[in-house]
Design an enzyme around this catalytic site. Structure first.
Site, PDB file in Angstrom:
ATOM      1  N   ARG A 111      -7.331   3.934  -2.957  1.00  0.00           N
ATOM      2  CA  ARG A 111      -8.077   2.772  -3.399  1.00  0.00           C
ATOM      3  C   ARG A 111      -9.295   2.539  -2.530  1.00  0.00           C
ATOM      4  NH1 ARG A 111      -4.334  -1.612  -4.680  1.00  0.00           N
ATOM      5  NH2 ARG A 111      -4.403  -0.324  -6.537  1.00  0.00           N
ATOM      6  N   TYR A 112      -9.124   2.735  -1.230  1.00  0.00           N
ATOM      7  CA  TYR A 112     -10.202   2.480  -0.282  1.00  0.00           C
ATOM      8  C   TYR A 112     -10.861   3.805   0.089  1.00  0.00           C
ATOM      9  CZ  TYR A 112      -7.858  -2.026   0.214  1.00  0.00           C
ATOM     10  OH  TYR A 112      -7.289  -3.251  -0.015  1.00  0.00           O
ATOM     11  N   ARG A 166      -8.917   5.788   3.354  1.00  0.00           N
ATOM     12  CA  ARG A 166      -7.484   5.805   3.626  1.00  0.00           C
ATOM     13  C   ARG A 166      -6.681   5.824   2.331  1.00  0.00           C
ATOM     14  NH1 ARG A 166     -10.133   1.272   4.114  1.00  0.00           N
ATOM     15  NH2 ARG A 166      -9.236  -0.827   3.957  1.00  0.00           N
ATOM     16  N   CYS A 188      14.946   1.812  -1.066  1.00  0.00           N
ATOM     17  CA  CYS A 188      14.964   1.017   0.154  1.00  0.00           C
ATOM     18  C   CYS A 188      16.421   0.733   0.502  1.00  0.00           C
ATOM     19  CB  CYS A 188      14.266  -0.311  -0.079  1.00  0.00           C
ATOM     20  SG  CYS A 188      12.476  -0.169  -0.162  1.00  0.00           S
ATOM     21  N   CYS A 236      14.279  -6.138  -1.644  1.00  0.00           N
ATOM     22  CA  CYS A 236      13.746  -7.489  -1.480  1.00  0.00           C
ATOM     23  C   CYS A 236      13.523  -8.081  -2.863  1.00  0.00           C
ATOM     24  CB  CYS A 236      12.407  -7.472  -0.752  1.00  0.00           C
ATOM     25  SG  CYS A 236      12.479  -6.711   0.862  1.00  0.00           S
ATOM     26  N   CYS A 291       9.856  -8.095  -3.998  1.00  0.00           N
ATOM     27  CA  CYS A 291       9.129  -6.824  -3.910  1.00  0.00           C
ATOM     28  C   CYS A 291       8.020  -6.744  -4.964  1.00  0.00           C
ATOM     29  CB  CYS A 291      10.095  -5.668  -4.109  1.00  0.00           C
ATOM     30  SG  CYS A 291       9.278  -4.057  -3.967  1.00  0.00           S
ATOM     31  N   ARG A 331       6.733  -3.994  -5.859  1.00  0.00           N
ATOM     32  CA  ARG A 331       7.004  -2.776  -6.638  1.00  0.00           C
ATOM     33  C   ARG A 331       8.392  -2.836  -7.272  1.00  0.00           C
ATOM     34  NH1 ARG A 331       4.866  -0.059  -1.814  1.00  0.00           N
ATOM     35  NH2 ARG A 331       2.612  -0.189  -2.023  1.00  0.00           N
ATOM     36  N   ASP A 337       2.349 -11.562  -4.844  1.00  0.00           N
ATOM     37  CA  ASP A 337       1.682 -10.885  -5.960  1.00  0.00           C
ATOM     38  C   ASP A 337       2.107 -11.407  -7.333  1.00  0.00           C
ATOM     39  OD1 ASP A 337       0.057  -9.157  -4.533  1.00  0.00           O
ATOM     40  OD2 ASP A 337       1.652  -7.677  -4.305  1.00  0.00           O
ATOM     41  N   ASP A 377      -3.855  -9.760  -2.566  1.00  0.00           N
ATOM     42  CA  ASP A 377      -4.058  -8.411  -3.093  1.00  0.00           C
ATOM     43  C   ASP A 377      -4.477  -8.608  -4.550  1.00  0.00           C
ATOM     44  OD1 ASP A 377      -4.188  -5.665  -3.064  1.00  0.00           O
ATOM     45  OD2 ASP A 377      -2.228  -5.423  -2.102  1.00  0.00           O
ATOM     46  N   LYS A 419      -7.067  -5.826  -1.014  1.00  0.00           N
ATOM     47  CA  LYS A 419      -6.753  -7.038  -0.249  1.00  0.00           C
ATOM     48  C   LYS A 419      -8.019  -7.825   0.055  1.00  0.00           C
ATOM     49  CE  LYS A 419      -2.988  -4.540   1.894  1.00  0.00           C
ATOM     50  NZ  LYS A 419      -3.366  -3.208   1.390  1.00  0.00           N
TER      51      LYS A 419
HETATM   52  C1  LIG Z   1      -2.845  -2.110   1.802  1.00  0.00           C
HETATM   53  C2  LIG Z   1      -3.311  -0.815   1.353  1.00  0.00           C
HETATM   54  C3  LIG Z   1      -3.953   0.080   2.225  1.00  0.00           C
HETATM   55  C4  LIG Z   1      -4.192  -0.250   3.670  1.00  0.00           C
HETATM   56  O1  LIG Z   1      -5.036  -1.338   3.815  1.00  0.00           O
HETATM   57  P1  LIG Z   1      -5.464  -1.848   5.237  1.00  0.00           P
HETATM   58  O2  LIG Z   1      -6.239  -3.083   4.949  1.00  0.00           O
HETATM   59  O3  LIG Z   1      -6.278  -0.763   5.845  1.00  0.00           O
HETATM   60  O4  LIG Z   1      -4.230  -2.097   6.029  1.00  0.00           O
HETATM   61  C5  LIG Z   1      -4.386   1.267   1.709  1.00  0.00           C
HETATM   62  N1  LIG Z   1      -4.227   1.588   0.417  1.00  0.00           N
HETATM   63  C6  LIG Z   1      -3.634   0.748  -0.445  1.00  0.00           C
HETATM   64  C7  LIG Z   1      -3.509   1.140  -1.870  1.00  0.00           C
HETATM   65  C8  LIG Z   1      -3.151  -0.472  -0.015  1.00  0.00           C
HETATM   66  O5  LIG Z   1      -2.546  -1.303  -0.879  1.00  0.00           O
END
Ligand SMILES: *Cc1c(COP(=O)(O)O)cnc(C)c1O
Length: 443
Positions: free
Chosen positions: A118-119, A122, A131, A135, A138, A140, A299, A336, A343
């Protein structure tokens, strides 16, 4: 020793006390039906509620480790934060208008199975969908009824291959399910494969084990994790009562192995939607070398409506923390956003007003001050020519050539002046008009 432990002790054989600390025994003995829960805790549900609960767990199964169940105060279970997080509520079957099947659009941002990208730099890497404790809140939840125990070797290889091939990924967040459900050897294998990738700078693991099954943090596991520094662990405590002596020992083991620890909690109605509880939680966390990282707004997943609070509750909690307690203990409050918006941080307002050379601010006490901005700040055009910049850090220009999002608007190199959502009626009208003008010109 609480009620459950006493009851459990009577029920089990004399090996009981040795087994209690054996995480594999805990996993095998997880409570997966209402009968067992009733028998072990002594709680009895009314006939009709029981029938509704059975229906609830058909859709969203139940799984509670004996350890976590033992933290429930059976004499006052209806308001118990442990009970509420672990035991089904018939309201989970109520689907409200704003509920969404996959609110974070994780399934859409999935280039290969197991990876959510998404980002820019990362990825989230889900290695399992199970799990030790399910929870009730959750996000998911939709996946907890999938029976797939562990992802196949082939799936794991494909996901790792994606990370290898995607050179912008510098941070891999191993998640699930709970990654610590995997046997140590498999975790070791996955971590070693990721560690080999030259562009991956850090690895993170998201796990709830320290809260729901702290015995999982064994010496052997810690020895595996140690090898992959810089490896960060984010755990998930929501209420100070979850931080037991045993949980503290597990956290200490990780901290002593040099694993930096963070915590992600979820703001949950009836569990921790209270500034005093949250403050107590973050204090207990930092005492245990855990940095409160995120506090999530609950969420929009199906079946969570009864857990959601207004956003104002989160702001109120922050207002009670910022300035009042160690900055180190204050988590970032995030929503989120639906549709894969990611986020988004939310804060009380601190900037009250602004002119071209003054900022008016208020502090946590309500004191209002003015910060005078410099008269002589040298504005200079940043052409992202980092190799010839006066600032001393010589950076590779790399991603600066490709600004994204709001950064695009702030950049001196990119000429973009607006970010316009596509497909709105206004934009369609404009496009329609543009093509009519174009046609006229051509006539
Ligand atoms: C939360 C999340 C991350 C990590 O986000 P950070 O803000 O760097 O902790 C990476 N990918 C996805 C899809 C996420 O939901």
């Amino acid at each position: 020793m609480n009620v459950y432990q006493k009851l459990g002790k009577n029920r089990l054989n004399k090996d009981y006390s040795d087994k209690w600390k054996d995480y594999k025994w805990q996993l095998h003995s997880s409570i997966r039906d209402i009968n067992t829960f009733e028998r072990l805790t002594g709680i009895k549900f009314p006939e009709q509620e029981r029938a509704d609960l059975e229906k609830t767990i058909e859709k969203f199964p139940i799984s509670i480790t004996p350890y976590y169940a033992s933290l429930i105060d059976a004499s006052d279970y209806k308001t118990d934060p442990i009970f509420k997080q672990a035991f089904p509520d018939v309201r989970e079957l109520e689907i409200t208008e704003c509920d969404m099947h996959d609110p974070l659009a994780e399934d859409k941002d999935t280039p290969v199975e197991g990876i959510t990208h998404r980002y820019p730099d990362r990825v989230l890497f889900a290695v399992t969908n199970v799990c030790s404790m399910y929870c009730r809140h959750c996000t998911r939840k939709r996946k907890t009824s999938d029976t797939d125990y562990m992802f196949s070797r082939e799936k794991i290889d494909k996901a790792i291959q994606y990370i290898k091939n995607t050179r912008t990924v510098r941070d891999v967040l191993i998640s699930g399910g709970d990654p610590l459900m995997l046997p140590d050897e498999i975790l070791d294998f996955i971590l070693s494969e990721i560690k080999k990738i030259p562009h991956v700078e850090i690895i993170r693991i998201g796990t709830r084990m320290p809260a729901v099954l702290p015995y999982r943090i064994t010496d052997n596991l810690v020895n595996v994790l140690k090898k992959y520094a810089p490896l960060w662990i984010n755990t998930h405590f929501n209420h100070p009562r979850e931080i037991t002596r045993t949980a503290e020992e597990a956290l200490a083991k990780l901290a002593e192995a040099g694993v930096p620890l963070g915590n992600q909690s979820v703001l949950l109605a009836g569990v921790n939607d209270c500034p005093r509880i949250m403050k107590k939680l973050v204090h207990r966390l930092v005492q245990n070398r855990v940095r409160p990282y995120y506090m999530y707004q609950c969420d929009l997943s199906e079946g969570l409506a009864h857990f959601r609070t207004p956003v104002g509750k989160g702001i109120e909690i922050l207002e009670n923390m910022i300035g009042h307690t160690s900055g180190l203990a204050v988590p970032r409050y995030v929503i989120d956003a639906p549709e894969g918006g990611g986020k988004i941080p939310v804060m009380p307002y601190y900037i009250i007003s602004w002119s071209t050379n003054k900022v008016v601010l208020r502090n946590f006490e309500g004191m209002i001050s003015v910060y005078k901005e410099p008269d002589s700040y040298r504005q200079y055009f940043c052409g992202r020519d980092c190799q010839h910049c006066d600032l001393q850090l010589r950076l590779e220009p790399a991603d600066e050539y490709n600004p994204q999002g709001i950064v695009k608007l702030l950049s001196d190199v990119d000429k973009t002046v607006s970010l316009v959502p596509s497909g709105t009626q206004r934009i369609q009208r404009r496009n329609g008009k543009a093509s009519r003008v174009q046609r006229k010109k051509n006539e």
